[in-house]
Design an enzyme around this catalytic site. Sequence first.
Site, PDB file in Angstrom:
ATOM      1  N   CYS A  27       0.838  -1.212   0.000  1.00  0.00           N
ATOM      2  CA  CYS A  27       0.000   0.000   0.000  1.00  0.00           C
ATOM      3  C   CYS A  27       0.873   1.262   0.000  1.00  0.00           C
ATOM      4  O   CYS A  27       1.659   1.459  -0.911  1.00  0.00           O
ATOM      5  CB  CYS A  27      -0.960  -0.052   1.182  1.00  0.00           C
ATOM      6  N   GLN A  28       0.775   2.090   1.021  1.00  0.00           N
ATOM      7  CA  GLN A  28       1.607   3.302   1.067  1.00  0.00           C
ATOM      8  C   GLN A  28       3.084   2.909   1.096  1.00  0.00           C
ATOM      9  O   GLN A  28       3.934   3.621   0.551  1.00  0.00           O
ATOM     10  CB  GLN A  28       1.248   4.101   2.322  1.00  0.00           C
TER      11      GLN A  28
END
Lengths: 353, 432
Positions: free
Chosen positions: A147-148
């Site tokens: 994700c991030q």
Amino acid sequence: MFPFQIRPDQALSEIQEFGTKLSRGLQTLNEIGDIDVGCTEKESVYTEDKLTLYRFKPLVEKLNPVPVLIVYALVNRPYVADLQKNRSLVRGLLAGGLDVYLIDWGYPDSADRFLSLNDYINGYIDRCVEVLRKRYSLDKINLLGICQGGTFSLCYSAMHADKVRNLITTVTPVDFHTPQDLLSHWVRKVDIDLLAETTGNIPGKMLNWTFLSLKPFRLSGQKYLDMVNTLDDPVLCKNFIRMEKWIFDSPDQAGEAFREFIKHFYQNNELIKGEVMIGEKNVDLENITMPVLNIFATDDHLVPPAASKALRKYVGSADYSEIEFPGGHIGIYVSGKAQQMIPPSVTSWLAAR
Amino acid sequence: MTDSNPVWNDDWIASQKNFWDAWSHILSQSMEPSPSSQAFAVPWTTALDLWAKTAAPAAPAAGEDFFRSIVRQGKTFLRLGEEFSKLTRNLAEGAQAGSNWKDVFAAKLNELKAGFTYGSASEVTSTLRGLLPFFELPMDTWSRMFSSSSLLPGDFLRSVKSEGLRDVAGQVHERMDRFLSVPAVGYMREWQEQTQGGMRLAMGYQEALQEYLHAHGRLGVDALERLAAKIIERAEKGQEINTLREVYDLWVDCGEEAYSAFVFTEEYADIYARLVNALMALKHHNQTAVDEVAGSLNLPTHQGIATMQRRQQELRREIAEFRSLLDPSVMEGMQARLRAQTEALNGRTQKELRTQGESIEGMREKVTVLERDVARLLKELAALRNGAGREGRGGRTPAKKTASAVSVVAAAGHRPNRAARASTAQKRGKGE
């Protein structure tokens, strides 16, 4: 035709059944005991501030000689990648012969308020990479971003291409202005400088509620009612609560890093424009020339597939592959389907490189 | 169930069953037809409430939040069941009295829609709010933020209903604005200015909040309209709704559809941003005010702590940088890089010297050739002179012969003869 055919006695029995299931559920809750998370044995190999770099104990004798470093997001906790024995990305990778390391960012507090993206990417991540390069006497290691953490891995690989052999990104936002990106739509006009200046660190609870607000009826309501039907099964109940524990285990966000991430990535979409500056270094995705495997989820409501798939257009790598997972943002790590699909794909892709 | 837990014994389980059986009995009585619809009060949520209160202490700590969430959703489900039981009863009674169920349904729907107007204090309103806890999640989030930053409770401004003010809103805001624009004077000038600024920000936040709540009221109406459309569509297709759970699921679908249609609009992004920005501006102002008080008492201020945090982070960065320089592996790396650079430099220097040497060698060969040519020419010149002496008595002019010899020299200077070129190539091959 009159559509409502709910007889009073049926309604009554439905309500009574609901009450009975709740009673049984309470009994189940008392039986299941403590909720444990993170199933695979691991050791700490490096610590710095609140960061811990873990090495998971290998499950097979013959290992891929190049270690994989998992870079997790700052949001929520990394044990979702190793939630329980039959739902663990980490375990799947270990079983496939990979030597797996993971960065746990810990829980930032007010002393970490001014940690910037530069501190995270060119500082913490780089020092973890150095630990592995030294430990294995290698010039380059493999990176896997979640994700991030995937966005961080992209930035890192673009700035330190000489240290990354292969890059894997999972449910990673790249283009932050795709039409289905609700988070981006919401924050586009928020005065993020004022918000960060005012709140200092960003409370994890605030982020939690924001994520739940993306699908409020289903995520805050319907799923609990669905769960009532399976409350008498201790295993299903425990799995559900374990997942709940993870969802609400949200560290606060270091204010400065959050401000930079929202401003430069979500609001200005600078990553695909080649305009992001991390410290004094420019992030140009064209510099990512190592092999790239990009995995995204078709039903991802947090990072829409289009936001991830954009990567193909911007990386400089001649060896770019994609895997489309039929599921959601979290399902890609914890669903039964994911266990069959994701770890084997990653290990074979790496073995060929 | 563990034997060690005294709570969990057969008696307790039996008592739970008795509780629900007793409520079933009460409920079955309450569901008997009665002349007044008001008498049709189905206390399902009350039953669940009572049960939850008695049962909650028995819930283990690990599952406490989970249990609370389930009970909360259970109450929403039951409340929806209550409402729809009333509705279906009204519809059935209407049908018996010869009315079209769709007309009764539409009338009931309008009543429900009215309940979504903020400021409405009807019973329907509170029921609907109970059914829509999800709609207000974002609001709830920011409300908590407000609470955590202000001396006022989180819902303080929420209870200021703008409906009540709406008729006079223009006048009130204008007068307030005028009042707040009065220039501050005198000894307390700065304090006055600050207070006026704070009041303006509070008004701004209250406006943004009401705008947000109104938008969510419209959202509720949209969800209801979608629900009505789906129910009528089912009726036309001959599809029955047989359980309360079906009604609940239908309501969830309609709610998500309406919510999704709204939150992706530019209007929502604007309303949301205005709310957050207004809240942050007010909170920031409050921080400044608190800082002034704290500063006057020589207590740590928010601003001062922020400065310390910033400096501390800069120090951490510097320390990390120095530490990385002291790391032996970094030192080794730097040494290796230096060695490589030196070697590269040496290699380049040697190559340049060799090239220059070859160039000098080439020039030397050319000079040798030239010397040879000059010697030959001098010899030829001497021979010509001798010949001229002898032919002075009738031979070619010496000037012409000299010009021809110079042109030969120039040509030789430009291009070494074949033997000289072969010799150079041989030397290069040997690496000399």
